[in-house]
Design a protein around this motif. Structure first.
Motif, PDB file in Angstrom:
ATOM      1  N   VAL A   1      62.137 -76.541 -63.265  1.00 25.02           N
ATOM      2  CA  VAL A   1      62.662 -77.029 -62.027  1.00 25.02           C
ATOM      3  C   VAL A   1      61.387 -77.882 -61.255  1.00 25.02           C
ATOM      4  N   VAL A   2      61.663 -79.139 -60.831  1.00 28.28           N
ATOM      5  CA  VAL A   2      60.644 -79.777 -60.039  1.00 28.28           C
ATOM      6  C   VAL A   2      61.521 -80.977 -59.158  1.00 28.28           C
ATOM      7  N   LYS A   3      61.028 -81.351 -58.068  1.00 22.01           N
ATOM      8  CA  LYS A   3      61.501 -82.170 -57.423  1.00 22.01           C
ATOM      9  C   LYS A   3      61.295 -83.843 -57.997  1.00 22.01           C
ATOM     10  N   VAL A   4      60.153 -83.953 -58.130  1.00 17.43           N
ATOM     11  CA  VAL A   4      59.751 -85.470 -58.451  1.00 17.43           C
ATOM     12  C   VAL A   4      59.052 -85.424 -59.796  1.00 17.43           C
ATOM     13  N   ILE A   5      59.513 -86.385 -60.714  1.00 18.00           N
ATOM     14  CA  ILE A   5      58.702 -86.870 -62.193  1.00 18.00           C
ATOM     15  C   ILE A   5      58.485 -88.059 -61.947  1.00 18.00           C
ATOM     16  N   GLU A   6      57.138 -88.448 -62.161  1.00 19.45           N
ATOM     17  CA  GLU A   6      56.757 -89.938 -61.951  1.00 19.45           C
ATOM     18  C   GLU A   6      55.633 -90.291 -63.244  1.00 19.45           C
ATOM     19  N   GLY A   7      56.049 -91.193 -64.205  1.00 17.55           N
ATOM     20  CA  GLY A   7      55.417 -91.614 -65.101  1.00 17.55           C
ATOM     21  C   GLY A   7      55.505 -92.893 -65.966  1.00 17.55           C
ATOM     22  N   ASP A   8      54.933 -93.546 -66.911  1.00 18.39           N
ATOM     23  CA  ASP A   8      55.016 -94.488 -67.574  1.00 18.39           C
ATOM     24  C   ASP A   8      56.135 -94.351 -68.351  1.00 18.39           C
ATOM     25  N   GLU A   9      55.903 -93.380 -69.242  1.00 11.30           N
ATOM     26  CA  GLU A   9      56.757 -92.798 -70.571  1.00 11.30           C
ATOM     27  C   GLU A   9      57.378 -91.642 -70.099  1.00 11.30           C
ATOM     28  N   VAL A  10      58.444 -91.091 -69.974  1.00 10.54           N
ATOM     29  CA  VAL A  10      59.063 -89.872 -69.468  1.00 10.54           C
ATOM     30  C   VAL A  10      60.109 -89.496 -70.559  1.00 10.54           C
ATOM     31  N   PHE A  11      59.960 -88.255 -71.134  1.00 13.23           N
ATOM     32  CA  PHE A  11      60.848 -87.573 -71.983  1.00 13.23           C
ATOM     33  C   PHE A  11      61.371 -86.310 -71.646  1.00 13.23           C
ATOM     34  N   LEU A  12      62.440 -85.905 -71.418  1.00 14.26           N
ATOM     35  CA  LEU A  12      62.973 -84.597 -70.635  1.00 14.26           C
ATOM     36  C   LEU A  12      63.693 -83.666 -71.345  1.00 14.26           C
ATOM     37  N   GLU A  13      63.627 -82.604 -71.388  1.00 15.99           N
ATOM     38  CA  GLU A  13      64.772 -81.550 -72.144  1.00 15.99           C
ATOM     39  C   GLU A  13      64.707 -80.287 -70.993  1.00 15.99           C
ATOM     40  N   ASN A  14      65.692 -79.710 -70.955  1.00 14.00           N
ATOM     41  CA  ASN A  14      65.735 -78.373 -70.060  1.00 14.00           C
ATOM     42  C   ASN A  14      64.906 -78.679 -68.855  1.00 14.00           C
ATOM     43  N   THR A  15      65.476 -79.759 -68.095  1.00 13.17           N
ATOM     44  CA  THR A  15      64.836 -79.805 -66.840  1.00 13.17           C
ATOM     45  C   THR A  15      65.845 -80.383 -65.901  1.00 13.17           C
ATOM     46  N   THR A  16      65.430 -79.660 -64.455  1.00 15.89           N
ATOM     47  CA  THR A  16      66.359 -80.119 -63.307  1.00 15.89           C
ATOM     48  C   THR A  16      65.439 -80.807 -62.423  1.00 15.89           C
ATOM     49  N   ALA A  17      65.825 -81.927 -61.883  1.00 18.97           N
ATOM     50  CA  ALA A  17      64.963 -82.732 -61.021  1.00 18.97           C
ATOM     51  C   ALA A  17      65.583 -83.549 -60.086  1.00 18.97           C
ATOM     52  N   ASP A  18      65.184 -83.852 -58.765  1.00 11.94           N
ATOM     53  CA  ASP A  18      65.868 -84.435 -58.041  1.00 11.94           C
ATOM     54  C   ASP A  18      65.844 -85.968 -58.187  1.00 11.94           C
ATOM     55  N   ILE A  19      64.490 -86.523 -58.743  1.00 13.41           N
ATOM     56  CA  ILE A  19      64.353 -88.064 -59.120  1.00 13.41           C
ATOM     57  C   ILE A  19      63.329 -88.050 -60.311  1.00 13.41           C
ATOM     58  N   VAL A  20      63.674 -88.744 -61.133  1.00 11.39           N
ATOM     59  CA  VAL A  20      62.691 -89.275 -62.099  1.00 11.39           C
ATOM     60  C   VAL A  20      62.574 -90.906 -62.121  1.00 11.39           C
TER      61      VAL A  20
END
Length: 235
Positions: free
Chosen positions: A180-199
């Protein structure tokens, strides 16, 4: 203490801080003031009441540092708890690391768990296990395998960010880790099993098991059918 002397504790007791060559504790020892040494090896139980600065650190047992800590190479196979800010250049954690304030360094290789009360900043951050980071996790390269429990961070930022689920090799362990995270920010982003407000990212791939509020991307966006993204926008 003149640098060059060793501090070796095979029983138990309280000892003064100072400048040493090697510190080795195989019993139960308390260091009462600041200590600076080339090697800090703990095979039993230790407590440093103030700050620790060491070239090489190895913790096989349990160590508590009540102040700040600075180190070069570090191996933790037991538990290391640091109350203050920590500059740990190269860490390999096979047990548990707890840091009360900010944690920084060059490379982090974690196959256990970490808990940090502030920001975490490394050039490369590799973790297979679980974590709790009260601030920002920032690294050029982030590889996270969610092996157990509920991990969390306030924000995650970097160049290439990969967050995957990792199933247990043990047949009787069915749970997967989650983030669980509020914000994820990167150049290349790959996600599994993630809850986020903004990517946010140039290339964003949302794999299975995700709940995302908003995705902002500049190049490409891919979404697995087993995940939910409420809103996506090319910017």
């Amino acid at each position: 203490m003149e640098k060059g002397q060793n501090l070796t504790i095979n029983g138990s007791g309280n000892y003064p801080g100072g400048r040493y060559d090697k510190v080795s504790i195989r019993g139960e020892g308390t260091i009462e003031s600041n200590v600076e040494c080339s090697t800090f090896h703990i095979y039993g139980t230790s407590e440093a009441l103030e700050n620790v600065k060491a070239g090489s650190v190895k913790v096989i047992g349990e160590t508590v540092v009540m102040g700040k800590m600075e180190s070069g190479d570090m191996l933790v196979m037991g538990t290391l708890s640091i109350a203050g800010e920590s500059a740990l250049k190269k860490i390999k954690i096979l047990g548990t690391l707890e840091v009360g304030e900010r944690l920084s360094g060059e490379t982090a290789n974690i196959k256990g768990s970490i808990s940090v009360g502030g920001d975490v900043e490394y050039e490369r951050f590799d973790l297979s296990g679980g974590f709790e980071i009260k601030g920002l996790l920032n690294a050029d390269t982030i590889n996270i395998a969610l092996r157990f429990g509920n991990s969390s961070a306030e924000e995650i930022g970097g160049g290439k960010i990969t967050i995957k689920r990792k199933t247990s090799l043990l047949p009787f362990v069915k749970d997967e880790g989650s983030l669980v995270v509020k914000v994820i920010e990167g150049d290349e982003v790959f996600l599994e099993n993630t809850t986020a407000d903004i990517v946010r990212g140039k290339l964003v791939k949302v794999g299975s098991g995700c709940q995302i509020g908003r995705v902002e991307y500049s190049t490409d966006f891919i979404q697995d059918k087993h995940s939910t993204v409420k809103m996506s926008e090319k910017i």
